[in-house]
Design a protein around this motif. Sequence first.
Motif, PDB file in Angstrom:
ATOM      1  N   ASN A  91      48.888  60.918  28.746  1.00 48.77           N
ATOM      2  CA  ASN A  91      47.394  61.111  29.362  1.00 48.77           C
ATOM      3  C   ASN A  91      47.613  61.368  30.730  1.00 48.77           C
ATOM      4  N   ARG A  92      46.417  61.479  31.137  1.00 44.81           N
ATOM      5  CA  ARG A  92      46.301  62.167  32.510  1.00 44.81           C
ATOM      6  C   ARG A  92      47.120  61.579  33.655  1.00 44.81           C
ATOM      7  N   TYR A  93      47.201  60.260  33.566  1.00 47.05           N
ATOM      8  CA  TYR A  93      48.095  59.380  34.248  1.00 47.05           C
ATOM      9  C   TYR A  93      49.461  59.227  34.321  1.00 47.05           C
ATOM     10  N   SER A  94      49.866  59.575  33.001  1.00 47.10           N
ATOM     11  CA  SER A  94      51.444  59.504  32.682  1.00 47.10           C
ATOM     12  C   SER A  94      51.810  60.705  32.105  1.00 47.10           C
ATOM     13  N   ARG A  95      51.908  61.861  32.734  1.00 45.76           N
ATOM     14  CA  ARG A  95      52.256  63.232  32.575  1.00 45.76           C
ATOM     15  C   ARG A  95      53.393  63.621  33.389  1.00 45.76           C
ATOM     16  N   ASN A  96      54.452  62.468  33.381  1.00 47.38           N
ATOM     17  CA  ASN A  96      55.762  62.929  34.049  1.00 47.38           C
ATOM     18  C   ASN A  96      56.786  62.254  33.426  1.00 47.38           C
ATOM     19  N   HIS A  97      58.115  63.010  33.725  1.00 44.87           N
ATOM     20  CA  HIS A  97      59.348  62.667  33.002  1.00 44.87           C
ATOM     21  C   HIS A  97      60.359  62.950  34.048  1.00 44.87           C
ATOM     22  N   ILE A  98      61.510  62.059  33.959  1.00 44.43           N
ATOM     23  CA  ILE A  98      62.587  62.224  34.800  1.00 44.43           C
ATOM     24  C   ILE A  98      63.385  63.600  34.718  1.00 44.43           C
ATOM     25  N   ASN A  99      63.068  64.258  33.565  1.00 38.00           N
ATOM     26  CA  ASN A  99      63.739  65.563  33.383  1.00 38.00           C
ATOM     27  C   ASN A  99      63.049  66.643  33.012  1.00 38.00           C
ATOM     28  N   LEU A 100      61.986  66.345  32.026  1.00 46.56           N
ATOM     29  CA  LEU A 100      61.266  67.201  31.214  1.00 46.56           C
ATOM     30  C   LEU A 100      59.870  67.400  31.856  1.00 46.56           C
ATOM     31  N   SER A 101      59.174  68.648  31.857  1.00 49.08           N
ATOM     32  CA  SER A 101      58.045  69.149  32.105  1.00 49.08           C
ATOM     33  C   SER A 101      56.964  69.014  31.440  1.00 49.08           C
ATOM     34  N   PRO A 102      55.845  68.722  31.441  1.00 44.43           N
ATOM     35  CA  PRO A 102      54.684  68.721  30.465  1.00 44.43           C
ATOM     36  C   PRO A 102      54.582  70.021  29.773  1.00 44.43           C
ATOM     37  N   ASP A 103      54.974  71.337  30.728  1.00 43.70           N
ATOM     38  CA  ASP A 103      54.826  72.511  30.014  1.00 43.70           C
ATOM     39  C   ASP A 103      55.766  72.851  28.984  1.00 43.70           C
ATOM     40  N   SER A 104      56.776  71.786  28.855  1.00 44.72           N
ATOM     41  CA  SER A 104      57.783  72.013  27.648  1.00 44.72           C
ATOM     42  C   SER A 104      57.525  71.408  26.413  1.00 44.72           C
TER      43      SER A 104
END
Length: 402
Positions: free
Chosen positions: A122-135
């Motif tokens: 969701n808009r507040y949790s769109r991050n990952h230690i390695n992955l991009s939300p564009d992937s």
Amino acid sequence: MFIELSIIIFLSTLTGHTCSTLPELLKDLPPSLQDEVYLKVPKIITKYHYPVETHEVTTDDGYLLVLHRIVPIKKPHKGAVLVMHGILASSADWIITGPRNGLGYILADEGYDVWLGNARGNRYSRNHINLSPDSKKFWNFSWHEIGSYDIPAMIDHIIETTGQSKIFHIGHSQGTTTFYVMCSLRPEYNNKIRAHFSLAPVAFVNHMFSPIFQTLAKGNIIIEDMVDLIDLNEVMPKGGFVSLLGQTVCGINTMTKILCGNTLFAICGFNPKQLNTTILPLILAHIPAGSSTKQLLHYAQEINSGKFHQYDYGFFSNLKRYSSWKSPNYDLSKITAPLYFFYSTNDWISSSRDVNDFAKKLTSLRGKFLVSDYGFDHMDYLFGIQAPQLVYHKILSLMTRH
């Protein structure tokens, strides 16, 4: 023909656009609320003089989740409570109706330590230690992973931060599904819950009425294949297939077209009697908040199967993943935390038949409450004018037992 047309619309418009009606509606929003259209959750909470904290939690599979905490004003506080939103939603659900009506504020006023969760994607949790939300890999999850990883990570963080051994959990819609997933797959977490409160429980969904979900279910295999083929992994926060189809299904007048043009209302329906149209622009500004396409498709699979099961990847992939050609059912006997259900008869998502069938399979259900307003629908648990009187006050009363 309708199904084929819906699939074409799905493939061409899921990425969506911003609702053009929102600026037009803003002029009807009281001036004191207009800034909240653009503010994020912590700023809105601070505006009403509640102490707020933002916490980031890392899941075992690397997703970075945001928790918004309303620190209790009254001391000593009565305990911590994790409140989880439904599909396409966020922590904003619990506060945008204001201090008198928002469950987050009501719990804080009663002395609870309130933690508003945000599931991956969701808009507040769109991050990952390695992955991009564009992937594509970032979006390879359904509510199964939210229940397996996100909810346990949030609970552990709250317990570590507060020093408490157990917390309360309140979920709406998918926020209930993920709780059942967690308790069945990671049963040790049952012992970390004082009590769980399900608002519109969703596990079995074969009687789900929502025309949008029924359409997805009928075209499920085709849609799954095409989504995978063209990497259409995210249900964008605004517009797209669901909202366009929603306008076709329930576009009767200007108001219904506006609501059905919003992805979440198009899926869940709405109840004019309970909807506070004064704050409608504020609601539309914060929902939907995004999700993976796979979350919707997982529910569509369950409409077809009539079971509460893990994601079905197809014959050969199931064999590789599950060592079985079928996706396994969730083991409901593992759910031992005290449960309380709130359900209604006019709910497009949480059918009263499905709730009653689910309830019969549980051993730790302490109470099942039918909302007295027979027009109460899926979104009224969040934004209904009478939600505090019909639901929230009863929850507060039940919490005192634990």
